[in-house]
Design a protein around this motif. Structure first.
Motif, PDB file in Angstrom:
ATOM      1  N   VAL A 105      44.901  66.407  38.553  1.00 42.62           N
ATOM      2  CA  VAL A 105      43.685  66.982  37.980  1.00 42.62           C
ATOM      3  C   VAL A 105      42.626  66.908  39.064  1.00 42.62           C
ATOM      4  CG1 VAL A 105      42.006  66.858  36.116  1.00 42.62           C
ATOM      5  CG2 VAL A 105      44.324  65.995  35.762  1.00 42.62           C
ATOM      6  N   LYS A 153      43.548  65.178  42.177  1.00 45.19           N
ATOM      7  CA  LYS A 153      43.882  63.758  42.132  1.00 45.19           C
ATOM      8  C   LYS A 153      45.149  63.613  41.285  1.00 45.19           C
ATOM      9  CE  LYS A 153      41.849  59.549  40.385  1.00 45.19           C
ATOM     10  NZ  LYS A 153      41.044  59.240  39.211  1.00 45.19           N
ATOM     11  N   ASN A 211      43.432  52.396  29.214  1.00 47.89           N
ATOM     12  CA  ASN A 211      42.528  53.543  29.384  1.00 47.89           C
ATOM     13  C   ASN A 211      42.717  54.111  30.788  1.00 47.89           C
ATOM     14  OD1 ASN A 211      40.090  51.612  27.655  1.00 47.89           O
ATOM     15  ND2 ASN A 211      41.205  53.348  26.829  1.00 47.89           N
ATOM     16  N   ALA A 252      45.305  55.644  31.938  1.00 52.18           N
ATOM     17  CA  ALA A 252      46.681  55.602  32.439  1.00 52.18           C
ATOM     18  C   ALA A 252      47.264  57.006  32.620  1.00 52.18           C
ATOM     19  CB  ALA A 252      47.557  54.797  31.487  1.00 52.18           C
ATOM     20  N   THR A 260      46.372  63.158  29.736  1.00 51.87           N
ATOM     21  CA  THR A 260      46.779  64.136  30.741  1.00 51.87           C
ATOM     22  C   THR A 260      48.191  64.625  30.440  1.00 51.87           C
ATOM     23  OG1 THR A 260      45.399  62.991  32.340  1.00 51.87           O
ATOM     24  CG2 THR A 260      47.055  64.505  33.225  1.00 51.87           C
ATOM     25  N   GLU A 290      45.736  59.840  20.000  1.00 50.48           N
ATOM     26  CA  GLU A 290      44.773  58.922  19.367  1.00 50.48           C
ATOM     27  C   GLU A 290      44.201  59.480  18.070  1.00 50.48           C
ATOM     28  OE1 GLU A 290      42.054  56.708  21.638  1.00 50.48           O
ATOM     29  OE2 GLU A 290      43.230  56.813  23.479  1.00 50.48           O
TER      30      GLU A 290
END
Ligand SMILES: Nc1ncnc2c1ncn2[C@@H]1O[C@H](COP(=O)(O)OP(=O)(O)OP(=O)(O)O)[C@@H](O)[C@H]1O
Ligand SMILES: [Mg+2]
Lengths: 489, 247
Positions: free
Chosen positions: B13, B16, B38, B40, B44, B173
């Motif tokens: 992304v 990166k 968080n 990880a 994505t 989530e």
């Protein structure tokens, strides 16, 4: 005939986007090219006009010759050669159709293809429960058919082409023509006065609620031809009418001029709702061709507590220059302007409204939604003016711009002139971009990219679209999607 | 049969690398859970499965029912039967929930060669689904997620899922931000979607959801990779000891 069908097929294969770009193969009769006193006389004679009308036109022509083309709008286009245009083009016919049965089948076919049923029985045979809509169909320079006239006549409503009205109701026309937009109002209005060839006349008598939607459908067909229509709508005391206009044109490489004048007059307690779905040919992806849409629309809220509401969905035209306005003369009168203007590719739109508050307790609402995509330029230009004698005026203006691409422009140019301290004027403006998050959210629910844009844009325009008559809202929503095709990325 | 098969997936992304060589296989009938710190790369991964443009797959493959998923547009993936429940559902002003759902459902139906659903049939379906998920019917008329509370947005995602009835639901989530009663309702919704011919991938931070929706496999994701997989007891262990000790 086979040739035309073939050409149509080719056109739609090449472009695919603009559905209405076909040409009707029909013999037409034209005035000589260019503009002169003789051409003005020619048009007047063709219409069988009385002497007073010809004089009026010639005066307008003389006035126009001394005027300058305006250049203050944020639009750019090559200089128009006014002598390179045909000012009159009409489908050839013997006497003018007495009834729909006499209308050239080629024309009926054209309107059917555009989705405008002219045969009344077809309208009636339509989906059950769908509302009746009376149509005046204007093809190039002339009105070719007007439907439901008898039924309207029973209600006392006059709905006919303006050419007929000049012959049949000269007093009414004399009284109101140019009473809202004076001949010398502006360059294009003066030109229109000299050469206008047709349009619609509506009169709704005292206390009558017009029993159906009225509409005019404008179609430019002939090459190198300008369309100069003239619409006059008068709502007498306590009357109500809802009127809609739609417009399309074939795809051509050259630019064509459309310079209309629309005048509305609302007397005491009358209400006029005027909706426009403007879909003139916008030009191709590289900005070639398309209609120059230079239009003067103005309403006079003459009577007390009268109301005029303009709703416009502007998706077409290469260049748009248009400010439907309200002169709020009667005490307590109300003006509304709801606008969606979409520009894509190289389209340019400079549009907005003027609300002139002359009477006490007059109110106006302006809601403008501008959507720009491609390399287009989209300008809202609006004036709110409160004269010193107008007490307790209120105005609310909201201008929202939505950017679909990064190469387009959105501009907001509000003018506020207040000469009475009791006025309450509110102005809100926002600019936003269609976000990647919104697009992906829609796409991850099964919408393709174009459907996703259409969905977001329709949501953005909701406040305006809800003011369109139901029968047209769905069509207009689809149109927004089509206009933005290929705009993402 | 394997429904989703991810091999050596690398995703970047904004230049990166976030997902750094991830393998995952989910069979029809299974429920998998991914837990992890968080950042990880869980969301994505979820967005990559759904086909978000700005997530670039630099290496690796994703197959869905034997098809190359990466070759498909996001809407085509939905047509094939994939649904992503968003960690942060997006607001769409001016578009009613009903209109949104109906457009979505009919797009998917058209992709599958089915006729549009009639308005009456659609209303019946949506009302039933909203009732199952205890969503106030008035929320259907409101604009998509506009002014919804955090929990209401998540519940709305669930209504969308059950209307679209996907083969593979990836729920990012969906349990975060729910009150205790809502969590139970959402869990029931997920369990209702659990069938022999469907699969579910839950991304969660909390053992609580997994006590209602018992996963077949739990994965631990750290720094772009799955570092450990196990049965449902792994989730309990993580909750007790934290990621440092388990992975
Ligand atoms: N558009 C972006 N630009 C730059 N960095 C990004 C972008 N999107 C995600 N990242 C980074 O990628 C990493 C992984 O993010 P991701 O949302 O996948 O994490 P996650 O595992 O879902 O975390 P959480 O549990 O907090 O939801 C984070 O460090 C995040 O900042
Ligand atoms: Mg996440």
């Amino acid at each position: 005939m086979a040739g035309t069908a073939e050409a149509q097929k080719q056109i739609s294969e090449v472009t695919g986007d603009y559905k209405y770009g076909f040409v009707t193969d029909i013999e037409s009769e034209r005035a000589p090219k260019g503009l002169s006193e003789d051409v003005v006389r020619f048009i007047s004679a063709k219409k069988g006009e009385p002497e007073w009308m010809l004089d009026w036109r010639l005066k307008a022509y003389a006035a126009w010759q001394k005027m300058e083309e305006p250049d203050w709008a944020r639009v750019n286009y090559p200089k128009i050669d006014y002598n390179d245009i045909y000012y009159y083009s009409a489908p050839k016919k013997k006497d003018g159709p007495k009834s729909l049965d006499e209308v050239d089948p080629e024309l009926l076919e054209t309107y059917a293809k555009l989705g405008i049923p002219l045969r009344e029985q077809e309208v009636l045979a339509g989906v059950q429960g769908s509302a009746k809509v009376a149509v005046d169909a204007v093809f190039d320079s002339v009105s070719v058919a007007t439907t439901f006239r008898e039924e309207l006549k029973k209600a006392g409503v006059i709905f006919m082409s303006i050419s007929e009205a000049i012959r049949e109701y000269p007093d009414m026309v004399k009284k109101y023509l140019a009473s809202v937009v004076p001949v010398r109002d502006n360059y294009f209005a003066a030109l229109n006065c000299a050469v206008f060839s047709d349009g619609t006349f509506v009169y709704v008598p005292k206390g009558v609620r017009c029993p159906m939607e009225l509409s005019t459908y404008f179609r430019i067909n002939a090459e190198n031809t300008g369309q100069f229509e003239r619409t006059l709508i008068v709502a007498d005391e306590g009357a109500y009418v809802s009127y809609l206009e739609g417009c399309t044109a074939p795809m051509r490489d050259e630019n064509q001029l459309h310079a209309a004048v629309v005048e509305l007059v609302a007397l005491d307690d009358a209400e006029i709702k005027y909706s426009t779905v403007q879909n003139w040919y916008p030009g191709d992806k590289n900005g070639k061709g398309g209609i120059y849409n230079f239009v003067t629309k103005r309403a006079l809220c003459k009577g007390k507590n009268s109301k005029v509401s303009w709703t416009q969905v502007e998706t077409g035209s290469a260049v748009t220059w248009k400010y439907p306005s309200c002169v709020l003369q009667g005490d307590g009168s109300v003006g509304e302007f709801y606008s969606v203007a979409v520009t894509n590719n190289y389209q340019q739109a400079d549009t907005g409204t003027k609300m002139i508050h002359m009477g006490a307790n007059t109110r106006s609402t302006i809601i403008s939604k501008g959507i720009s995509a491609g390399k287009s330029q989209n300008t809202y230009r609006g004036l709110v003016k409160v004269l010193s004698g107008a007490d307790n005026v209120r105005n609310y203006t909201q201008c929202d711009s939505l950017l679909v691409s990064s190469e387009c422009g959105a501009h907001t140019v509000p003018y506020i002139e207040v000469k009475n301290p009791s006025a309450q004027i509110e102005h809100e403006a926002t600019t936003s971009k269609v976000s990647e998050d919104q697009l992906f959210y829609c796409r991850s629910r099964g919408l393709d990219e174009e459907e996703a844009v259409a969905m977001i844009v329709n949501g953005f325009c909701k406040d305006v679209m809800q003011h369109l008559p139901m029968e047209f809202a769905v069509e207009a929503q689809k149109l927004l999607g089509i206009s933005l095709e290929g705009s993402v990325g | 049969m394997s429904m989703l098969k991810i091999k050596d997936l690398h995703v970047s992304v904004a230049d990166k690398e976030i997902v750094k060589g991830l393998d995952l296989e989910i069979k029809a009938g299974e429920v998998h859970a991914i837990m992890g710190l968080n950042g990880a790369g869980k969301s994505t991964l979820a967005n990559t499965i759904a086909g978000r443009d700005d997530y670039t797959v630099t290496k690796g493959t994703i197959e869905f029912e034997g098809k190359d998923l990466l070759a498909l547009e996001p809407h085509e993936r939905v047509g094939e039967g994939i649904f992503l429940g968003f960690q942060y559902p997006v607001e769409i002003p001016g578009v009613s929930n009903l209109n949104f759902l109906r457009t979505a459902l009919n797009s998917v139906r058209r992709y599958r060669g089915l006729e549009d659903m009639s308005a009456a049939e659609f209303m019946k379906l949506v009302r039933a689904k909203a009732a199952e998920l205890k969503m106030d019917p008035d929320m259907l008329k409101r604009f998509v997620n506009v002014g919804f509370s955090g929990g209401e947005k998540k519940r709305n995602e669930m209504v969308q899922m059950s209307v679209l009835d996907p083969k593979l639901a990836v729920l990012d989530e969906t349990d975060s931000g729910l009150d205790i009663d809502a969590l139970r309702t959402v869990a029931e919704g997920i369990n209702a979607q659990r069938r022999d011919d469907t699969a579910i991938l839950l991304i969660t931070h909390y053992q609580r959801l997994l006590s209602y929706v018992q996963p077949d496999v739990v994965h631990v994701m750290i720094d772009g990779r799955i570092v450990k997989s196990g049965g449902k007891e792994l989730a309990l262990e993580l909750e007790e000891k934290g990621y440092a000790d388990v992975a």
